[in-house]
Design a protein around this motif. Sequence first.
Motif, PDB file in Angstrom:
ATOM      1  N   ILE A 162       0.850  -1.206   0.000  1.00  0.00           N
ATOM      2  CA  ILE A 162       0.000   0.000   0.000  1.00  0.00           C
ATOM      3  C   ILE A 162       0.878   1.245   0.000  1.00  0.00           C
ATOM      4  CG2 ILE A 162      -1.730   1.347   1.257  1.00  0.00           C
ATOM      5  CD1 ILE A 162      -2.912  -1.150   2.349  1.00  0.00           C
ATOM      6  N   THR A 163       1.864   1.257   0.889  1.00  0.00           N
ATOM      7  CA  THR A 163       2.740   2.419   1.001  1.00  0.00           C
ATOM      8  C   THR A 163       3.398   2.755  -0.336  1.00  0.00           C
ATOM      9  OG1 THR A 163       3.184   1.800   3.288  1.00  0.00           O
ATOM     10  CG2 THR A 163       4.650   3.431   2.305  1.00  0.00           C
ATOM     11  N   HIS A 164       3.995   1.735  -0.965  1.00  0.00           N
ATOM     12  CA  HIS A 164       4.707   2.012  -2.210  1.00  0.00           C
ATOM     13  C   HIS A 164       3.753   2.389  -3.341  1.00  0.00           C
ATOM     14  CE1 HIS A 164       8.756   1.281  -0.910  1.00  0.00           C
ATOM     15  NE2 HIS A 164       8.241   0.381  -0.083  1.00  0.00           N
ATOM     16  N   THR A 165       2.650   1.635  -3.462  1.00  0.00           N
ATOM     17  CA  THR A 165       1.711   1.922  -4.549  1.00  0.00           C
ATOM     18  C   THR A 165       1.107   3.321  -4.402  1.00  0.00           C
ATOM     19  OG1 THR A 165       1.175  -0.439  -4.604  1.00  0.00           O
ATOM     20  CG2 THR A 165      -0.279   1.018  -5.804  1.00  0.00           C
ATOM     21  N   CYS A 166       0.687   3.674  -3.203  1.00  0.00           N
ATOM     22  CA  CYS A 166       0.061   4.984  -3.024  1.00  0.00           C
ATOM     23  C   CYS A 166       1.079   6.124  -3.122  1.00  0.00           C
ATOM     24  CB  CYS A 166      -0.717   5.043  -1.701  1.00  0.00           C
ATOM     25  SG  CYS A 166      -2.168   3.959  -1.699  1.00  0.00           S
ATOM     26  N   CYS A 176      -9.905  -8.239 -13.863  1.00  0.00           N
ATOM     27  CA  CYS A 176      -8.445  -8.398 -13.693  1.00  0.00           C
ATOM     28  C   CYS A 176      -8.154  -9.644 -12.873  1.00  0.00           C
ATOM     29  CB  CYS A 176      -7.879  -7.154 -13.015  1.00  0.00           C
ATOM     30  SG  CYS A 176      -6.187  -7.333 -12.437  1.00  0.00           S
ATOM     31  N   ALA A 177      -8.822  -9.775 -11.739  1.00  0.00           N
ATOM     32  CA  ALA A 177      -8.569 -10.920 -10.857  1.00  0.00           C
ATOM     33  C   ALA A 177      -8.927 -12.223 -11.562  1.00  0.00           C
ATOM     34  CB  ALA A 177      -9.379 -10.777  -9.568  1.00  0.00           C
ATOM     35  N   GLU A 178     -10.062 -12.233 -12.231  1.00  0.00           N
ATOM     36  CA  GLU A 178     -10.487 -13.465 -12.888  1.00  0.00           C
ATOM     37  C   GLU A 178      -9.528 -13.840 -14.014  1.00  0.00           C
ATOM     38  OE1 GLU A 178     -14.696 -15.053 -14.596  1.00  0.00           O
ATOM     39  OE2 GLU A 178     -14.801 -13.504 -13.031  1.00  0.00           O
ATOM     40  N   LYS A 179      -9.147 -12.834 -14.805  1.00  0.00           N
ATOM     41  CA  LYS A 179      -8.210 -13.084 -15.897  1.00  0.00           C
ATOM     42  C   LYS A 179      -6.865 -13.562 -15.357  1.00  0.00           C
ATOM     43  CE  LYS A 179      -8.094 -10.971 -20.439  1.00  0.00           C
ATOM     44  NZ  LYS A 179      -8.081  -9.775 -21.263  1.00  0.00           N
ATOM     45  N   PHE A 180      -6.426 -12.955 -14.292  1.00  0.00           N
ATOM     46  CA  PHE A 180      -5.135 -13.356 -13.734  1.00  0.00           C
ATOM     47  C   PHE A 180      -5.174 -14.799 -13.226  1.00  0.00           C
ATOM     48  CE2 PHE A 180      -1.794 -13.895 -10.648  1.00  0.00           C
ATOM     49  CZ  PHE A 180      -0.713 -13.339 -11.307  1.00  0.00           C
ATOM     50  N   LEU A 181      -6.272 -15.171 -12.592  1.00  0.00           N
ATOM     51  CA  LEU A 181      -6.365 -16.535 -12.080  1.00  0.00           C
ATOM     52  C   LEU A 181      -6.400 -17.557 -13.211  1.00  0.00           C
ATOM     53  CD1 LEU A 181      -8.810 -15.937  -9.109  1.00  0.00           C
ATOM     54  CD2 LEU A 181      -6.354 -16.401  -8.998  1.00  0.00           C
ATOM     55  N   LYS A 182      -7.130 -17.238 -14.277  1.00  0.00           N
ATOM     56  CA  LYS A 182      -7.142 -18.147 -15.433  1.00  0.00           C
ATOM     57  C   LYS A 182      -5.743 -18.253 -16.043  1.00  0.00           C
ATOM     58  CE  LYS A 182     -11.995 -17.562 -16.535  1.00  0.00           C
ATOM     59  NZ  LYS A 182     -12.952 -16.601 -17.099  1.00  0.00           N
ATOM     60  N   HIS A 183      -5.105 -17.097 -16.170  1.00  0.00           N
ATOM     61  CA  HIS A 183      -3.733 -17.076 -16.677  1.00  0.00           C
ATOM     62  C   HIS A 183      -2.824 -17.931 -15.807  1.00  0.00           C
ATOM     63  CE1 HIS A 183       0.162 -15.505 -17.926  1.00  0.00           C
ATOM     64  NE2 HIS A 183       0.399 -15.171 -16.681  1.00  0.00           N
ATOM     65  N   SER A 184      -2.938 -17.739 -14.525  1.00  0.00           N
ATOM     66  CA  SER A 184      -2.070 -18.437 -13.583  1.00  0.00           C
ATOM     67  C   SER A 184      -2.279 -19.947 -13.653  1.00  0.00           C
ATOM     68  CB  SER A 184      -2.373 -17.905 -12.182  1.00  0.00           C
ATOM     69  OG  SER A 184      -1.605 -18.549 -11.221  1.00  0.00           O
ATOM     70  N   VAL A 192      -3.677  -8.339  -5.675  1.00  0.00           N
ATOM     71  CA  VAL A 192      -4.315  -7.084  -5.275  1.00  0.00           C
ATOM     72  C   VAL A 192      -3.519  -5.894  -5.801  1.00  0.00           C
ATOM     73  CG1 VAL A 192      -4.918  -5.599  -3.316  1.00  0.00           C
ATOM     74  CG2 VAL A 192      -5.430  -8.042  -3.224  1.00  0.00           C
ATOM     75  N   GLU A 193      -2.211  -5.939  -5.639  1.00  0.00           N
ATOM     76  CA  GLU A 193      -1.378  -4.820  -6.090  1.00  0.00           C
ATOM     77  C   GLU A 193      -1.518  -4.595  -7.595  1.00  0.00           C
ATOM     78  OE1 GLU A 193       2.829  -5.405  -5.958  1.00  0.00           O
ATOM     79  OE2 GLU A 193       3.218  -3.312  -5.452  1.00  0.00           O
ATOM     80  N   ARG A 194      -1.457  -5.694  -8.350  1.00  0.00           N
ATOM     81  CA  ARG A 194      -1.565  -5.576  -9.801  1.00  0.00           C
ATOM     82  C   ARG A 194      -2.906  -4.985 -10.214  1.00  0.00           C
ATOM     83  NH1 ARG A 194       0.430  -7.776 -14.478  1.00  0.00           N
ATOM     84  NH2 ARG A 194       1.941  -9.075 -13.378  1.00  0.00           N
ATOM     85  N   CYS A 195      -3.992  -5.537  -9.696  1.00  0.00           N
ATOM     86  CA  CYS A 195      -5.316  -5.084 -10.138  1.00  0.00           C
ATOM     87  C   CYS A 195      -5.589  -3.657  -9.657  1.00  0.00           C
ATOM     88  CB  CYS A 195      -6.406  -6.054  -9.678  1.00  0.00           C
ATOM     89  SG  CYS A 195      -6.212  -7.699 -10.420  1.00  0.00           S
ATOM     90  N   PHE A 196      -5.121  -3.326  -8.458  1.00  0.00           N
ATOM     91  CA  PHE A 196      -5.279  -1.948  -7.994  1.00  0.00           C
ATOM     92  C   PHE A 196      -4.512  -0.994  -8.919  1.00  0.00           C
ATOM     93  CE2 PHE A 196      -3.980   1.781  -5.646  1.00  0.00           C
ATOM     94  CZ  PHE A 196      -5.165   2.192  -5.066  1.00  0.00           C
ATOM     95  N   THR A 197      -3.263  -1.324  -9.196  1.00  0.00           N
ATOM     96  CA  THR A 197      -2.435  -0.458 -10.033  1.00  0.00           C
ATOM     97  C   THR A 197      -3.026  -0.279 -11.426  1.00  0.00           C
ATOM     98  OG1 THR A 197      -0.467  -1.151  -8.832  1.00  0.00           O
ATOM     99  CG2 THR A 197      -0.107  -0.146 -10.980  1.00  0.00           C
TER     100      THR A 197
END
Lengths: 83, 83, 83, 93, 93, 93
Positions: A32-36, F67-75, F40-45
């Motif tokens: 969170i810290t880095h992304t934000c 994003c999450a669904e696509k990533f899980l299928k990819h994975s 979470v980081e990827r989909c948030f970004t």
Amino acid sequence: AANISPDVLDKEQIFGMAEKEMEYRVELFNKITHTCFNKCVDNRYKETELNMGENSCIDRCVSKYWQVTSLIGQLLGSGKPPM
Amino acid sequence: AANISPDVLDKEQIFGMAEKEMEYRVELFNKITHTCFNKCVDNRYKETELNMGENSCIDRCVSKYWQVTSLIGQLLGSGKPPM
Amino acid sequence: AANISPDVLDKEQIFGMAEKEMEYRVELFNKITHTCFNKCVDNRYKETELNMGENSCIDRCVSKYWQVTSLIGQLLGSGKPPM
Amino acid sequence: MDKSMLADMESLPEADRQRMSAMMEQLQIRDSLRMYNSLVERCFTDCVDTFKHKSLQKQEETCVRRCAEKFLKHSMRVGMRFAELNQGAATQD
Amino acid sequence: MDKSMLADMESLPEADRQRMSAMMEQLQIRDSLRMYNSLVERCFTDCVDTFKHKSLQKQEETCVRRCAEKFLKHSMRVGMRFAELNQGAATQD
Amino acid sequence: MDKSMLADMESLPEADRQRMSAMMEQLQIRDSLRMYNSLVERCFTDCVDTFKHKSLQKQEETCVRRCAEKFLKHSMRVGMRFAELNQGAATQD
């Protein structure tokens, strides 16, 4: 792994789980810290203070990040986040 | 945490600290290596050798990275770097 | 480190090596997953399914990544990859 | 911390020193496996960009070889400079 | 998980609680060293871009100072929001 | 290494095998928590870019779900290919 020996392994598992949980929380906080920081803070560093825009962006960013965490937790764990 | 049992825990703490310190140094080295590769080395890989410009850039990059490490160490630890 | 005590340390080493190997494989898998997602999957997320182009890109990406792993393993270990 | 740490180490009995060097060995194994993983990731990312074929093409392979070799030379150079600076820091204070 | 975890913790005898807090302390040390390493990497990457000199130039140093200070303020703010959200989640369910 | 490793494993007494599988379980737990964090980081970004509101907007939520669904299928697909290659490598040499 629930039906091995009752006392000793259970204790080890409690310690193991507690450690993993701590690691998970620390990693979540760091991400969170880095992304934000990347999303909200001007990295030309013209001043030392965070300005009002940056501060409000940070608050909203943390809030939204948290919501994405629970949303994906729901998708993954059919109803409840991993922790 | 300094006033628990004298011998056993102290030894564990020495091992723990030594391990953390090793990990810290390894991570520092890896970060310098990757950051200075990104800053100095042409990633089109037209040849196998590092040329003179790249070599001198690497030396200066490591030197400056080290200085940033101590500078931030001073800011954080009121006078001394963490290690 | 091969000539210390026969039984006890050897067992610890086997556990240690097995753990490192597991970690290595997990990290390799994660790196392939992330790298091939970046190379192959459209991150505008207009739909939920992977299309045919994405699927075939993923298969080839994994295959090529694997080849790069062995190629660099050969370069490093004079003939055999680390694992 | 260096010196106190090392001092503590020398005062340890033989069994502990063995344990310490086993620990360092484990960390080194883990570290070299990580280095290997991240070298592969870097060279793959920089050298492989088209996925029309299942096999590595000639020019991709050449690129990967150069990338790995260049990175290793770079890494050795950084290691030398890093060691000098570490030594300087240890004798300085 | 929080509550069951914490409940388990409180039911543990003194020796185990000591072990637990020693573990947490170790994790905190490792975490602060990692934070330090990644702060250095970020400020170096953002502030240092020319390699005509071996020494940090004046404006680079100023940039690094501001970067570190800004990052620490940012990190503290995130920590406060994070704690609030954690607390909310704990009392909510 | 695979085969020697596995051979060593089978020759171990029951207690050690239990310890080994406990270790693997721990690694798997840690790994799935890390996977979750990085997803979470990827989909948030990729999906969240404006901060005019405190709450996730409808189109951001849709993006995150996809994003999450696509990533899980990819994975999962990567996992299948990875397993095939691992198997090939094990039987080959």
